[in-house]
Design an enzyme around this catalytic site. Structure first.
Site, PDB file in Angstrom:
ATOM      1  CG  ASP A  15      -0.266  -0.053   2.540  1.00  6.65           C
ATOM      2  OD1 ASP A  15       0.702  -0.836   2.672  1.00  6.65           O
ATOM      3  OD2 ASP A  15      -0.669   0.670   3.470  1.00  6.65           O
ATOM      4  CD  GLU A  69       4.187   0.498   6.808  1.00  2.00           C
ATOM      5  OE1 GLU A  69       5.051   0.820   7.636  1.00  2.00           O
ATOM      6  OE2 GLU A  69       3.733   1.303   5.972  1.00  2.00           O
TER       7      GLU A  69
END
Length: 383
Positions: free
Chosen positions: A73, A135
């Protein structure tokens, strides 16, 4: 191999994996990339079926080995003034531009570009690959993959997380706790303010108390970190609807970034005691329905690996750098370390470019990362 990394990076950048979006298209592409090379994968999907971690391993069976880990991400580009397309690769002046080039699709591209080299070699231990989601919003997604690893009889011994460190080995970072405090009072016309409970005023008192805790946190120092103490800050506050209405509700979010060896639960417990013992009696003296709630938003532990360890010395040899450091930002490293997997951080690019418009990674950094992975493969060879 640098050309292969460039092409893979261009593909990865084209997937908009901002944390609010799904990462499944990117995960599917990596699955196909690995499947074409005969590498089986395990997809660990979230409860909603919208995001997934991906885990794979190559080499011999058995416990141990090295894991290469990175998150898929990226942070949003909203409100940023980009001069290049954020979700496409632009190459200019020895740099690759695009959202995630540094943080941290550049590392993922290096890992995938180096895979054929690992597959061509008789490895004496397994190579594990771990690609996570979410994350950037608190190291949330990787936890289900760690549960899978903990339940396995073939858990990796070592982990390299390729966050951008300019290819300098990093052995530590702070932990983080993010909390939301919600204050419920009583609304009334501002002309009769004493009949209400002003949620904003009591939120201000709670914030002042947290600021006192911040001063205490600063007393315990560790000069290996910058700043060398734990920090607390209020980041978001919302409350009130009109000036002539005593506000019934206010909420604020705060975070503590703490030194790895500090148990921060005492600070959180003390904050709740202050709310219960000093604020709520006064509030409920006017309105019995008044309440103060604390809700955790995210949490991850700090990381502190011994820079004198054998693993650290190996990483120094692979990366070609013997200067060890800590970083101010957090990673999934503390979670892997808690699971019994010795973890260090080393990856291409700099966080000075991460999260900013026109994010880039130097081509030279990508080349250095590929060289590190080549040295790692040689070290993993059957002698």
């Amino acid at each position: 191999m640098i050309n292969a990394a460039r092409d893979i990076l261009a593909t990865l950048l084209a997937f908009d994996t901002t944390s609010r979006e799904s990462n499944l298209a990117l995960i599917g592409w990596i699955e196909n990339f690995l499947d074409q090379r005969g590498v089986s994968t395990v997809r660990i999907t979230n409860a909603e079926g919208t995001k997934a971690n991906l885990y794979a391993r190559i080499g011999p069976e058995g416990d141990g080995g090295v894991m290469l880990s990175g998150h898929t991400d990226v942070v949003p580009v909203d409100g940023q003034d980009w001069q290049v397309p954020p979700f496409a690769l632009t190459e200019r002046d020895g740099r690759f531009y695009g959202r995630g080039c540094a943080d941290m699709k550049g590392f993922l591209a290096c890992v995938l570009a180096s895979l054929d080299n690992f597959l061509a070699m008789p490895l004496r231990m397994p190579l594990h690959l771990a690609f996570s989601y979410d994350e950037e919003v608190g190291c949330l997604g990787v936890r289900s993959m760690i549960e899978l690893l903990q339940a396995s009889s073939e858990k990796p011994a070592l982990c390299i997380i390729g966050e951008p460190t300019e290819m300098q080995p990093v052995y530590g970072h702070k932990g983080k706790v993010a909390m939301r405090c919600q204050i419920h009072g009583r609304a009334c016309h501002s002309a009769y303010a004493p009949d209400g409970v002003n949620a904003i005023e009591f939120a201000a008192k709670m914030i002042n108390h947290l600021n006192e805790s911040r001063a205490h946190l600063a007393l315990q120092k560790d000069t290996r970190f910058d700043p060398p103490f734990s920090t607390l800050q209020i980041g978001v506050i919302q409350g009130g609807s009109a000036l002539n209405i005593v506000p019934q509700y206010c909420q604020f979010d705060f975070e503590i970034r703490h030194l790895p060896d500090i148990n921060i639960d005492g600070v959180l417990d003390e904050a709740q005691r202050y709310a219960q013992q000093h604020l709520l009696p006064s509030m409920r003296g006017v309105a019995e329905e008044s309440a103060i709630h604390f809700t955790p938003l995210s949490r991850y532990p700090g990381l502190l690996t011994d820079p004198q360890s054998q693993f650290a010395q190996w990483l120094s040899q692979w990366s070609g750098c013997n200067q060890f450091s800590t970083v101010a930002f957090g990673t999934e490293g503390g979670l892997f370390d808690e699971a019994g997997i010795a973890t260090m951080i080393c990856g291409p690019g700099s966080m000075e470019q991460g999260h900013k418009p026109d994010e880039f990674v130097a081509v030279e950094q990508i080349d250095k990362c590929i060289q590190m992975l080549s040295k790692l493969a040689e070290w993993m060879l059957i002698k």
